[in-house]
Each structure stands twice: as structure tokens, then as C-alpha cells.
Enzyme design. Structure first.
Site, PDB file in Angstrom:
ATOM      1  N   ARG A 154     -17.484 -13.755 -23.108  1.00  0.00           N
ATOM      2  CA  ARG A 154     -16.247 -13.850 -22.284  1.00  0.00           C
ATOM      3  C   ARG A 154     -15.068 -13.561 -22.758  1.00  0.00           C
ATOM      4  O   ARG A 154     -14.158 -13.276 -22.069  1.00  0.00           O
ATOM      5  CB  ARG A 154     -16.204 -15.358 -22.179  1.00  0.00           C
ATOM      6  N   GLU A 198     -20.140 -24.986 -31.493  1.00  0.00           N
ATOM      7  CA  GLU A 198     -20.118 -26.559 -31.089  1.00  0.00           C
ATOM      8  C   GLU A 198     -21.721 -26.926 -30.525  1.00  0.00           C
ATOM      9  O   GLU A 198     -21.891 -27.892 -30.535  1.00  0.00           O
ATOM     10  CB  GLU A 198     -19.268 -26.533 -29.686  1.00  0.00           C
TER      11      GLU A 198
HETATM   12  O1  LIG Z   1     -14.791 -22.161 -31.399  1.00  0.00           O
HETATM   13  P1  LIG Z   1     -16.214 -22.282 -31.375  1.00  0.00           P
HETATM   14  O2  LIG Z   1     -16.893 -23.486 -31.640  1.00  0.00           O
HETATM   15  O3  LIG Z   1     -16.942 -21.323 -32.301  1.00  0.00           O
HETATM   16  O4  LIG Z   1     -16.696 -21.741 -29.783  1.00  0.00           O
HETATM   17  C1  LIG Z   1     -16.114 -20.916 -29.229  1.00  0.00           C
HETATM   18  C2  LIG Z   1     -17.017 -19.863 -28.743  1.00  0.00           C
HETATM   19  O5  LIG Z   1     -17.984 -20.415 -27.702  1.00  0.00           O
HETATM   20  C3  LIG Z   1     -18.113 -19.621 -26.604  1.00  0.00           C
HETATM   21  O6  LIG Z   1     -19.004 -18.566 -26.617  1.00  0.00           O
HETATM   22  P2  LIG Z   1     -20.602 -18.507 -26.660  1.00  0.00           P
HETATM   23  O7  LIG Z   1     -21.004 -18.433 -27.956  1.00  0.00           O
HETATM   24  O8  LIG Z   1     -20.967 -19.630 -25.760  1.00  0.00           O
HETATM   25  O9  LIG Z   1     -20.695 -17.125 -26.000  1.00  0.00           O
HETATM   26  P3  LIG Z   1     -20.558 -16.477 -24.631  1.00  0.00           P
HETATM   27  O10 LIG Z   1     -19.105 -16.118 -24.479  1.00  0.00           O
HETATM   28  O11 LIG Z   1     -21.571 -15.125 -24.524  1.00  0.00           O
HETATM   29  O12 LIG Z   1     -21.004 -17.376 -23.393  1.00  0.00           O
HETATM   30  C4  LIG Z   1     -16.568 -19.044 -26.360  1.00  0.00           C
HETATM   31  O13 LIG Z   1     -16.734 -17.986 -25.492  1.00  0.00           O
HETATM   32  C5  LIG Z   1     -16.158 -18.763 -27.553  1.00  0.00           C
HETATM   33  O14 LIG Z   1     -16.615 -17.390 -28.017  1.00  0.00           O
HETATM   34  N1  LIG Z   2     -16.715 -27.041 -24.336  1.00  0.00           N
HETATM   35  C1  LIG Z   2     -16.552 -25.422 -24.188  1.00  0.00           C
HETATM   36  N2  LIG Z   2     -16.304 -25.143 -23.052  1.00  0.00           N
HETATM   37  C2  LIG Z   2     -16.550 -23.730 -22.999  1.00  0.00           C
HETATM   38  N3  LIG Z   2     -16.687 -22.982 -23.829  1.00  0.00           N
HETATM   39  C3  LIG Z   2     -16.919 -23.172 -25.010  1.00  0.00           C
HETATM   40  N4  LIG Z   2     -17.163 -22.652 -26.286  1.00  0.00           N
HETATM   41  C4  LIG Z   2     -17.266 -23.525 -27.243  1.00  0.00           C
HETATM   42  N5  LIG Z   2     -17.118 -24.865 -26.641  1.00  0.00           N
HETATM   43  C5  LIG Z   2     -16.787 -24.360 -25.389  1.00  0.00           C
END
Ligand SMILES: O=P(O)(O)OC[C@H]1O[C@H](OP(=O)(O)OP(=O)(O)O)[C@H](O)[C@@H]1O
Ligand SMILES: Nc1ncnc2[nH]cnc12
Length: 172
Positions: A60, A97
Site C-alpha cells: 500500500r 501487528e
Molecule cells: O507499523 P507496523 O506494525 O509494522 O504495520 C504497518 C504495516 O502493515 C501494513 O502492511 P502489510 O504488511 O499488511 O502489507 P500490505 O501493505 O501489502 O497489505 C501497512 O501497509 C504497513 O506497511
Molecule cells: N490496524 C491496521 N490497519 C491498517 N493497516 C495496518 N497495518 C498494521 N496495522 C494496521
């Protein structure tokens, strides 16, 4: 400012697993005026800061990193999940998370003398962004800041990254 954007970010309880309230940014992207407001806000913050390169975090983060790099006249590079980048890579593992993962960067993606901005959609625990910060540092580039659309302040990601180098458009 940003109230209309905030109104287009919806909470999805128990996604992708029970207990997580997921911030769904897709409604903010699909509305043309709102999407423009988001990108313009990123540009307003970072223009004039001599950013040479933007690192977008899969997946994202790419959505914001690309238009911002274009607007700033900066280079664009990507931090990707393992096995996706074809060239020689460096890797950092991190806790999410919801789970654990790793991110990779091409060895020649950033380098000494470059002012780098790391961009993602959401700052939660900061594990993801911190891993990318380590990748950038390992290549000898100057990490100017991390920039996010959304910061979940109750998870204290800014504390982990260093609050002086965290910028967020919307905080919960
Ligand atoms: O601060 P954090 O606890 O590390 O979480 C934040 C990350 O989690 C989500 O990505 P995700 O790994 O879900 O991947 P995506 O963007 O491909 O859905 C979001 O887009 C951040 O990159
Ligand atoms: N709560 C949340 N919503 C969207 N993106 C996330 N990436 C990690 N935690 C998230």
C-alpha cells in the site's frame, strides 16, 4: 484540513485477524478529490526538502510513493516482500501487528549522498518502517524521514522510529 480524508477511512474490525481494527484506506483512494487532497498534502510537506529518492513499502505504500516521487522530481524505489526483487538484495526481518515478515531492497536502490524519504500508508507498531529504515541505513543513504497517511498513535510506532523523523497526515 484532512477531515474529509479522515471521513473516507473506515474501520474494519477483526481484519485480517480477531482483535485488529483495520484502517481501510481504499475509499479515500477511489474518490478523485480525496485522493488528490492526500497526494497534495504529501507534496506540500516534502517539496523543498531536497528529497532525492522515495522508498515505497509494499504494497500500500506504493500507492503514495509513486505520485509523490513524480511530483517532487525524486527517484522511486521499492522495499518488497522476500523473493520479489530480481537483483541482488539486502533483507531485514520484522514483527508486524499481525505476524512476522521480512522486506528486501535492491543493493543499488539507495546509496551514500542520497536524501531518502520512506513512505507508507499506515504506521502501526513501526516494525515495518523500522526495517526499511535499517535497509536504507545499511546502504549508507541519509534517511530524512518516514511519511505516512495514517498513524495509529496508541501503538507508539513514532517512539520506535524517533518522533522527530515521523510525519503523518492523519493520527488516531
Ligand atoms: O507499523 P507496523 O506494525 O509494522 O504495520 C504497518 C504495516 O502493515 C501494513 O502492511 P502489510 O504488511 O499488511 O502489507 P500490505 O501493505 O501489502 O497489505 C501497512 O501497509 C504497513 O506497511
Ligand atoms: N490496524 C491496521 N490497519 C491498517 N493497516 C495496518 N497495518 C498494521 N496495522 C494496521
Amino acid at each position: 484540513m484532512m477531515d474529509a480524508v479522515r471521513a473516507r477511512i473506515r474501520d474494519v474490525p477483526d481484519f485480517p485477524q480477531k482483535g485488529i481494527v483495520f484502517k481501510d484506506i481504499t475509499p479515500a483512494l477511489s474518490d478523485p478529490a480525496i485522493f488528490r487532497e492526500v497526494i497534495d498534502a504529501f507534496i506540500a510537506r516534502w517539496k523543498g526538502e531536497r528529497i532525492h529518492k522515495i522508498v515505497g513499502i509494499e504494497s500500500r505504500g506504493f500507492l503514495f510513493a509513486a505520485p509523490l516521487a513524480y511530483a517532487l522530481g525524486a527517484g522511486l524505489t521499492v522495499a518488497r516482500k522476500p523473493g520479489k526483487l530480481p537483483w541482488q538484495t539486502i533483507r531485514e526481518v520484522y514483527a508486524l501487528e499481525y505476524g512476522e515478515n521480512a522486506l528486501e531492497l535492491h543493493v543499488d536502490a539507495v546509496g551514500p549522498g542520497e536524501r531518502v524519504l520512506v513512505v507508507d500508508d499506515v504506521l502501526a507498531t513501526g516494525g515495518t518502517a523500522d526495517a526499511v529504515g535499517r535497509l536504507v541505513a545499511r546502504q549508507g543513504a541519509e534517511l530524512v524521514s518516514f511519511s505516512f497517511l495514517v498513524e495509529l498513535s496508541f501503538l507508539h510506532g513514532a517512539r520506535r522510529l524517533g518522533p522527530e523523523r515521523v510525519h503523518s497526515l492523519i493520527t488516531y
